[in-house]
Design an enzyme around this catalytic site. Structure first.
Site, PDB file in Angstrom:
ATOM      1  CG  ASN A  10      29.231  50.364  14.953  1.00  0.00           C
ATOM      2  OD1 ASN A  10      28.480  50.353  15.941  1.00  0.00           O
ATOM      3  ND2 ASN A  10      29.979  51.407  14.635  1.00  0.00           N
ATOM      4  CE  LYS A  12      27.815  53.551  12.270  1.00  0.00           C
ATOM      5  NZ  LYS A  12      28.347  54.610  11.474  1.00  0.00           N
ATOM      6  CG  HIS A  96      33.212  54.253  15.297  1.00  0.00           C
ATOM      7  ND1 HIS A  96      32.692  55.406  14.746  1.00  0.00           N
ATOM      8  CD2 HIS A  96      32.903  53.248  14.446  1.00  0.00           C
ATOM      9  CE1 HIS A  96      32.090  55.094  13.600  1.00  0.00           C
ATOM     10  NE2 HIS A  96      32.197  53.795  13.401  1.00  0.00           N
ATOM     11  CD  GLU A  98      29.588  57.117  13.746  1.00  0.00           C
ATOM     12  OE1 GLU A  98      29.127  56.375  14.630  1.00  0.00           O
ATOM     13  OE2 GLU A  98      29.397  56.934  12.533  1.00  0.00           O
ATOM     14  CD  GLU A 166      35.095  51.721  10.791  1.00  0.00           C
ATOM     15  OE1 GLU A 166      34.258  50.997  10.254  1.00  0.00           O
ATOM     16  OE2 GLU A 166      34.859  52.411  11.788  1.00  0.00           O
ATOM     17  N   GLY A 172      29.186  55.858   6.416  1.00  0.00           N
ATOM     18  CA  GLY A 172      27.791  56.303   6.347  1.00  0.00           C
ATOM     19  C   GLY A 172      27.501  57.250   5.198  1.00  0.00           C
ATOM     20  CB  SER A 212      29.983  53.091   2.227  1.00  0.00           C
ATOM     21  OG  SER A 212      29.606  54.315   2.860  1.00  0.00           O
TER      22      SER A 212
HETATM   23  C1  PEP Z   1      31.011  52.233  10.833  1.00  0.00           C
HETATM   24  O1  PEP Z   1      30.337  53.034  11.437  1.00  0.00           O
HETATM   25  O2  PEP Z   1      31.884  51.594  11.432  1.00  0.00           O
HETATM   26  C2  PEP Z   1      30.766  52.077   9.408  1.00  0.00           C
HETATM   27  C3  PEP Z   1      31.677  51.507   8.673  1.00  0.00           C
HETATM   28  O3  PEP Z   1      29.565  52.577   8.921  1.00  0.00           O
HETATM   29  P1  PEP Z   1      28.959  52.384   7.441  1.00  0.00           P
HETATM   30  O4  PEP Z   1      29.165  50.933   7.051  1.00  0.00           O
HETATM   31  O5  PEP Z   1      27.522  52.733   7.572  1.00  0.00           O
HETATM   32  O6  PEP Z   1      29.719  53.292   6.546  1.00  0.00           O
END
Ligand code: PEP
Length: 249
Positions: A10, A12, A96, A98, A166, A172, A212
């Site tokens: 992703n 983003k 997601h 976000e 997630e 992040g 992460s």
């Molecule tokens: C994501 O945004 O789906 C995600 C898992 O981000 P990160 O790997 O940066 O934590």
């Protein structure tokens, strides 16, 4: 029932035209297991989808990061599922955190999007996950079950859904869930699908972990019985994304 390992990247709201081309070059040069072993999907911002599609190796596919909840029309700023299908974009990420948390997308709204995208022929990476507050309150399973239930109320066929667990506190932040923490929630989600949808759907649906994930922690996470792949944010913009894909082996 075999579940093929799935790795999504992703990107983003990141990247310039030149940076995106550089990432694609890195991906194109990477030595990764065959498509029989791992399915790889990268999700650039909408505006870069055509260039990524035109340059990306044929064994990797693209996803949009969102789409509109119903047929396109007078919805300024939105991109419809029909448009993605028209551009031959096979996948879309929906729900997601976000979008749920910053843009206020509810469980029902996400479920409507999932149902509409599937009805148009898209495949969906549907995201669920709890906040730190919810985890500390002991409601993790309740939260992800409610997010999943909203989808099951509107979708009968799970063939084209990948469920991404997630935890919001891990996205992040550099705070990855431990393999045991992730496995526990994945196993609970699978049990939930078995009890509330069917044994077949529980056995065949890929439940991937996001939060992460990087080249150093992916192998151990991938070793958990109910972790069928990853949705990767930050590390999907770096060469280590190739190492994450290799953890499928
Ligand atoms: C994501 O945004 O789906 C995600 C898992 O981000 P990160 O790997 O940066 O934590």
């Amino acid at each position: 029932m075999g579940r093929k390992f799935f790795v999504g990247g992703n990107w983003k709201c990141n990247g310039t035209f030149d940076e995106v081309k550089k990432i694609v070059n890195i991906l194109n040069e990477g030595q990764v297991p065959s498509q029989d072993v791992v399915e790889v999907v990268v999700s650039p911002p909408y505006v870069f989808i055509p260039v990524v599609k035109s340059l990306l190796r044929p064994d990797f596919h693209v996803a949009a990061q969102n789409c509109w909840v119903k047929k396109g029309g007078a919805f300024t700023g939105e991109v419809s599922a029909e448009m993605l299908v028209n551009l031959e974009v096979p996948w879309v990420i929906l729900g997601h955190s976000e979008r749920r948390l910053i843009l206020g997308e509810s469980n029902e709204f996400v479920a409507d999007k999932v149902a509409y995208a599937l009805s148009q022929g898209l495949k969906v990476i549907a995201c669920v996950g709890e906040t730190l507050e919810q985890r500390e309150a002991g409601t993790t399973v309740e939260v992800v079950a409610a997010q999943t239930k909203a989808i099951t109320e509107k979708v009968k066929d799970w063939t084209n859904i990948v469920l991404a667990y997630e935890p919001v506190w891990a996205i992040g932040t550099g705070k990855v869930a431990s393999p045991a923490q992730a496995q526990e929630v994945h196993s609970e989600l699978r049990k939930w699908l078995q009890a509330n949808v069917s044994s077949e759907v529980a056995a065949s649906t890929r439940i991937i972990y996001g939060g992460s994930v990087n080249g150093a922690n992916s192998k151990e996470l991938a070793g958990q019985p109910d972790i069928d792949g990853f949705l990767v944010g930050g590390a999907s913009l770096k060469p280590e994304f190739i190492d994450i894909i290799k953890s499928a082996e």
